[in-house]
Design a protein around this motif. Structure first.
Motif, PDB file in Angstrom:
ATOM      1  N   GLY A  47      65.309   6.241 -33.324  1.00  0.00           N
ATOM      2  CA  GLY A  47      63.956   5.605 -33.367  1.00  0.00           C
ATOM      3  C   GLY A  47      62.858   7.095 -32.880  1.00  0.00           C
ATOM      4  N   ALA A  48      63.516   7.798 -32.096  1.00  0.00           N
ATOM      5  CA  ALA A  48      62.560   8.940 -31.653  1.00  0.00           C
ATOM      6  C   ALA A  48      62.736   9.962 -32.780  1.00  0.00           C
ATOM      7  N   PHE A  49      63.819  10.003 -33.538  1.00  0.00           N
ATOM      8  CA  PHE A  49      63.795  10.909 -34.790  1.00  0.00           C
ATOM      9  C   PHE A  49      62.638  10.540 -35.771  1.00  0.00           C
ATOM     10  N   ARG A  50      62.752   9.103 -36.202  1.00  0.00           N
ATOM     11  CA  ARG A  50      61.776   8.546 -37.127  1.00  0.00           C
ATOM     12  C   ARG A  50      60.464   8.883 -36.459  1.00  0.00           C
ATOM     13  N   ILE A  51      60.114   8.608 -35.319  1.00  0.00           N
ATOM     14  CA  ILE A  51      58.661   9.034 -34.949  1.00  0.00           C
ATOM     15  C   ILE A  51      58.368  10.460 -35.018  1.00  0.00           C
TER      16      ILE A  51
END
Length: 518
Positions: free
Chosen positions: A372-376
């Motif tokens: 999720g952090a990577f996508r953000i």
């Protein structure tokens, strides 16, 4: 006292399948280095990714495993001759010209080519591990000067039994009927009935290897050459040869220890007091080389009724999972990986529920959070995919981490006694000589150096990174404890006072720790 085995290989030529794999590289290197009088080594190599067999051979011989020969006897490499072919094709895909060339010179064949993945679809496993044996036999029958065929199997072909020995038992099904059935089934239909076809076998690998042995057993009395079967247990990094700790892939236990050291694997379902039958890579290879000599020395003139089986196991000198952890985990802090993502605090669980809970807390949940952090941040997510793959691998090996077998290696022990002292030193496969503390240290350092490419010069930076990860781990645990404490103690003035006193002490310790680290 001279080496009988070295003299035996003088002026002989051998044929090897599976030469591009871990096992095959050790075998080729051992023959070149220890048997300098050997004439030629013919290696079956299939064209791959636009590379012809000659180019792939050059890649093979450029491996670290051949450093000793490259530095001292580079002329030996001219003895290694690539033979274009593929074990999935009739006659192994070998041209009539190459077959004729080998027929005139080859007297020993080593068959180690196989699919070794536990979760391989049944049709693929049968194609290479059973039909491949049939094709190898067909080629061997055309090698007019062949005297011995040495086939590599696995110690776990009879893993449904409580004892692993050197006996070929009746196959779990009729080999020819199974092959004909699978030939007309599509992949989906074959996969749907795989579990019932395995008949209790833990995976398609051991099942197909047992059927491969059945093929050899049925042919042993009909061929003009001797047949030997080598059954290694869990093959791991080399101990001393060709290079201490050499290993070239993350398969099996190597993947678990590497993942633990990197902070990725945090839990494994395992019975820690059970023995894990690790065997250093050079031991079964030395047994292969020796068994060919022995096959012709023993009863040379008698017709063979059944293949001779040798078990390459550490049953006489066992090591447990607990010993592996107690030896290797301190090394993970002393010689950390330079790209570790978390301190190596994984553990073995002998309770399925606790293991699944830890999988969720330490594998699955963090993977989704990181993705999720990577996508953000606009980066491509990969952690969920990585952990799903890792979980699948761990589930595949679970059968071996929760079972223990008695082993009987009478043939192997008797063979050791038939060797002279020189040969026992040159071609050592006596597992009783293994010093486990020394080997496990060598194994871990080999993983760090050869698989993860962490040379010694990376240690200072890796240790600094590990200290920072330990601080991050401590900070995370402290924050979590504070959150829980504040929630539980919110309504108690006395508890809040005691908590503040405890917090001040911990904060002082934390400041002192970070000042020392940085």
């Amino acid at each position: 006292m001279a080496s009988e085995i070295v003299n035996f290989y003088r002026d002989r030529s051998v044929f090897i399948t599976g030469g591009t794999g871990f096992f095959g590289k050790i075998l080729i290197e051992k023959l070149l280095r220890s048997c300098p009088g050997l004439k030629n080594i013919y290696v079956l190599i299939r064209p791959k990714a636009g590379q012809d067999p000659k180019n792939r051979l050059q890649d093979l011989l450029s491996a670290v495993a051949f450093d000793n020969i490259r530095q001292n006897h580079p002329e030996f490499f001219s003895k290694v001759i690539p033979v274009s072919g593929d074990i999935s094709r009739d006659e192994l895909g070998i041209s009539p010209q190459d077959l004729q060339m080998m027929s005139e010179t080859v007297s020993i064949a080593f068959h180690s080519a196989a699919i070794v993945r536990f979760d391989e679809p049944l049709k693929s496993a049968i194609e290479l591990n059973v039909k491949g044996v049939k094709r190898m036999l067909s080629v061997c029958k055309k090698l007019e000067n062949l005297e011995v065929l040495v086939h590599v199997s696995t110690a776990y072909v009879n893993s449904t039994r409580t004892e692993l020995d050197e006996t070929i038992y009746r196959p779990l099904c009729d080999v020819d009927n199974l092959i004909s059935t699978l030939d007309w089934l599509d992949d989906q239909a074959a996969n749907s009935i795989t579990k019932s076809l395995l008949n209790g076998a833990p995976n398609t690998y051991t099942f197909s290897k047992s059927l491969g042995e059945a093929v050899l057993n049925s042919e042993a009395g009909e061929v003009d050459f001797k047949i030997v079967i080598i059954r290694p247990s869990i093959v791991t990094a080399s101990w001393k040869e060709p290079i201490p700790g050499w290993v070239d892939s993350l398969g099996g236990t190597t993947g678990w220890f590497a993942g633990s050291a990197a902070g990725i694997f945090r839990t494994m379902y395992c019975h820690t007091q059970m023995a894990v039958d690790l065997i250093p890579g050079e031991f079964p290879v030395n047994l292969m080389v020796t068994s060919a000599w022995d096959a012709l020395k023993q009863n040379r003139s008698q017709q063979q009724i059944n293949p001779t089986v040798f078990l390459a196991s550490t049953g006489q000198n066992p090591v447990t999972w607990a010993q592996c952890k107690s030896t290797m985990y301190p090394l993970m802090f002393e010689y950390p990986f330079s790209k570790a993502v978390w301190p190596p605090t994984g553990s073995f669980k002998n309770n399925t529920l606790l293991h699944r809970v830890d999988q969720f807390l330490y594998h699955i949940a963090p993977a989704y959070l990181l993705d999720g952090a990577f996508r953000i941040c606009g980066r491509k997510p990969f952690m969920v995919r990585l952990h799903k793959k890792a979980t699948k691998v761990l589930d595949c090996v679970q059968f071996y981490t929760t079972h223990e077998w008695r082993t009987r290696s009478d043939n192997t022990c008797a063979l050791i006694q038939r060797m002279n002292a020189i040969d026992r030193a040159i071609f050592n496969f006596d597992s009783r000589t293994i010093d486990w503390d020394e080997y496990l240290c060598t194994y871990y350092l080999g993983i760090r150096k050869f698989v993860l490419k962490d040379e010694l010069h990376t240690l200072p930076a890796a240790r600094t990174r590990m200290r920072r990860l330990l601080v991050a781990q401590f900070s995370f645990r402290l924050a979590l404890a504070v959150l829980i404490a504040r929630t539980l103690l919110r309504k108690s003035e006395t508890a809040r006072t005691m908590w503040h006193m405890f917090g001040s002490t911990v904060a002082g310790y934390f400041v002192s720790l970070t000042s020392q680290l940085f």
